[in-house]
Scaffold this motif. Structure first.
Motif, mmCIF file in Angstrom:
data_model
loop_
_atom_site.group_PDB
_atom_site.id
_atom_site.type_symbol
_atom_site.label_atom_id
_atom_site.label_comp_id
_atom_site.label_asym_id
_atom_site.label_seq_id
_atom_site.Cartn_x
_atom_site.Cartn_y
_atom_site.Cartn_z
ATOM 1 N N UNK A 56 0.818 -1.223 0.000
ATOM 2 C CA UNK A 56 0.000 0.000 0.000
ATOM 3 C C UNK A 56 0.847 1.266 0.000
ATOM 4 N N UNK A 57 2.134 1.133 0.304
ATOM 5 C CA UNK A 57 3.058 2.273 0.259
ATOM 6 C C UNK A 57 4.430 1.715 -0.077
ATOM 7 N N UNK A 58 5.142 2.390 -0.983
ATOM 8 C CA UNK A 58 6.451 1.903 -1.399
ATOM 9 C C UNK A 58 7.332 3.098 -1.722
ATOM 10 N N UNK A 59 8.221 3.441 -0.780
ATOM 11 C CA UNK A 59 9.154 4.546 -0.990
ATOM 12 C C UNK A 59 10.577 4.029 -0.804
ATOM 13 N N UNK A 60 11.536 4.915 -0.939
ATOM 14 C CA UNK A 60 12.938 4.541 -0.771
ATOM 15 C C UNK A 60 13.291 4.176 0.668
ATOM 16 N N UNK A 63 8.212 0.721 3.305
ATOM 17 C CA UNK A 63 7.197 -0.018 2.560
ATOM 18 C C UNK A 63 6.123 -0.426 3.568
ATOM 19 N N UNK A 64 4.885 -0.295 3.177
ATOM 20 C CA UNK A 64 3.763 -0.708 4.018
ATOM 21 C C UNK A 64 2.982 -1.768 3.261
ATOM 22 N N UNK A 65 2.650 -2.841 3.968
ATOM 23 C CA UNK A 65 1.918 -3.933 3.339
ATOM 24 C C UNK A 65 0.723 -4.344 4.195
ATOM 25 N N UNK A 66 -0.367 -4.699 3.523
ATOM 26 C CA UNK A 66 -1.536 -5.244 4.215
ATOM 27 C C UNK A 66 -1.221 -6.684 4.601
ATOM 28 N N UNK A 67 -1.746 -7.094 5.758
ATOM 29 C CA UNK A 67 -1.576 -8.480 6.168
ATOM 30 C C UNK A 67 -2.378 -9.383 5.250
ATOM 31 N N UNK A 68 -2.001 -10.628 5.193
ATOM 32 C CA UNK A 68 -2.696 -11.567 4.337
ATOM 33 C C UNK A 68 -4.169 -11.716 4.732
ATOM 34 N N UNK A 69 -4.485 -11.522 6.029
ATOM 35 C CA UNK A 69 -5.881 -11.599 6.472
ATOM 36 C C UNK A 69 -6.608 -10.261 6.320
ATOM 37 N N UNK A 70 -5.926 -9.243 5.796
ATOM 38 C CA UNK A 70 -6.491 -7.915 5.540
ATOM 39 C C UNK A 70 -6.999 -7.206 6.808
ATOM 40 N N UNK A 71 -6.460 -7.576 7.974
ATOM 41 C CA UNK A 71 -6.896 -7.004 9.242
ATOM 42 C C UNK A 71 -5.947 -5.950 9.799
ATOM 43 N N UNK A 72 -4.853 -5.669 9.086
ATOM 44 C CA UNK A 72 -3.896 -4.691 9.576
ATOM 45 C C UNK A 72 -2.787 -4.451 8.580
ATOM 46 N N UNK A 73 -1.787 -3.676 9.032
ATOM 47 C CA UNK A 73 -0.700 -3.228 8.165
ATOM 48 C C UNK A 73 0.628 -3.372 8.894
ATOM 49 N N UNK A 74 1.654 -3.744 8.138
ATOM 50 C CA UNK A 74 3.019 -3.720 8.647
ATOM 51 C C UNK A 74 3.806 -2.662 7.890
ATOM 52 N N UNK A 75 4.518 -1.840 8.640
ATOM 53 C CA UNK A 75 5.413 -0.830 8.073
ATOM 54 C C UNK A 75 6.846 -1.317 8.292
ATOM 55 N N UNK A 76 7.634 -1.297 7.229
ATOM 56 C CA UNK A 76 9.046 -1.641 7.327
ATOM 57 C C UNK A 76 9.830 -0.383 6.963
ATOM 58 N N UNK A 77 10.651 0.091 7.904
ATOM 59 C CA UNK A 77 11.372 1.352 7.703
ATOM 60 C C UNK A 77 12.834 1.184 8.100
ATOM 61 N N UNK A 78 13.660 2.120 7.638
ATOM 62 C CA UNK A 78 15.090 2.095 7.946
ATOM 63 C C UNK A 78 15.496 3.352 8.692
ATOM 64 N N UNK A 79 16.507 3.204 9.519
ATOM 65 C CA UNK A 79 17.097 4.342 10.223
ATOM 66 C C UNK A 79 18.570 4.065 10.460
ATOM 67 N N UNK A 80 19.357 5.101 10.419
ATOM 68 C CA UNK A 80 20.774 5.003 10.778
ATOM 69 C C UNK A 80 20.928 5.316 12.260
ATOM 70 N N UNK A 81 21.784 4.578 12.950
ATOM 71 C CA UNK A 81 22.012 4.874 14.366
ATOM 72 C C UNK A 81 22.904 6.084 14.546
ATOM 73 N N UNK A 82 23.793 6.311 13.584
ATOM 74 C CA UNK A 82 24.739 7.409 13.723
ATOM 75 C C UNK A 82 25.654 7.176 14.908
ATOM 76 N N UNK A 83 26.145 8.249 15.473
ATOM 77 C CA UNK A 83 27.079 8.162 16.603
ATOM 78 C C UNK A 83 26.374 8.088 17.950
ATOM 79 N N UNK A 84 25.091 8.478 18.005
ATOM 80 C CA UNK A 84 24.399 8.538 19.305
ATOM 81 C C UNK A 84 23.163 7.652 19.385
ATOM 82 N N UNK A 85 22.597 7.280 18.269
ATOM 83 C CA UNK A 85 21.376 6.482 18.271
ATOM 84 C C UNK A 85 20.108 7.284 18.417
ATOM 85 N N UNK A 86 20.217 8.615 18.520
ATOM 86 C CA UNK A 86 19.035 9.451 18.761
ATOM 87 C C UNK A 86 18.051 9.444 17.590
ATOM 88 N N UNK A 87 18.509 9.117 16.392
ATOM 89 C CA UNK A 87 17.624 9.149 15.232
ATOM 90 C C UNK A 87 16.585 8.038 15.243
#
Length: 135
Positions: A56-60, A63-87
């Motif tokens: 349902x959403x696909x960016x760089x 990505x967001x996908x509907x569950x196979x049972x169509x009862x919810x959504x999973x979001x998969x995202x990325x983040x860099x920890x950097x030097x402190x992890x605050x991000x």
């Protein structure tokens, strides 16, 4: 990547704290490193005629996908920890994939793990060895 995709589609069956929404957060020392795992996941999903119909959403960076049972959504995202992890603050992930974890400082890992406390997040550590020794 396959394990993350499986969890993304079957999250409510695999973790009791998942209700209508699930977050899988991929973290690494740099954004470029985090995107390697993310792009593998995204390519496998979008490369499958069956799985791609649930996107349902696909960016760089997410990505967001509907569950196979169509009862919810999973979001998969990325983040860099950097030097402190605050991000990576502000997320309540259900899965935290720490890629290249041998290159992340221990204090950053200690700061990162409480983000998943409320959701009883699964934490998956992946890495290549941080050593110049060969077996």
């Amino acid at each position: 990547a396959i394990k993350a995709i499986h969890f993304a589609f079957f999250a409510p069956l695999l973790l009791s704290t998942v209700k209508k929404e699930c977050t899988i957060l991929i973290v690494a020392p740099t954004q470029d490193q985090a995107k390697i795992m993310y792009e593998r996941i995204r390519d496998l999903i979008t490369g499958s005629d069956f799985l791609n119909q649930f996107v349902i959403k696909n960016t760089q960076a997410e990505i967001a996908i509907r569950w196979l049972n169509d009862q919810g959504v999973t979001h998969i995202a990325t983040k860099a920890t950097g030097e402190t992890g605050s991000s990576v603050r502000g997320y309540s992930p259900h899965v935290i994939i720490v890629d290249e974890c041998s290159f992340i400082k221990e204090e950053i890992l200690r700061a990162l793990f409480p983000a998943g406390a409320a959701t009883r997040a699964r934490i998956w550590l992946t890495s290549t060895p941080f050593s110049k020794h060969f077996l």
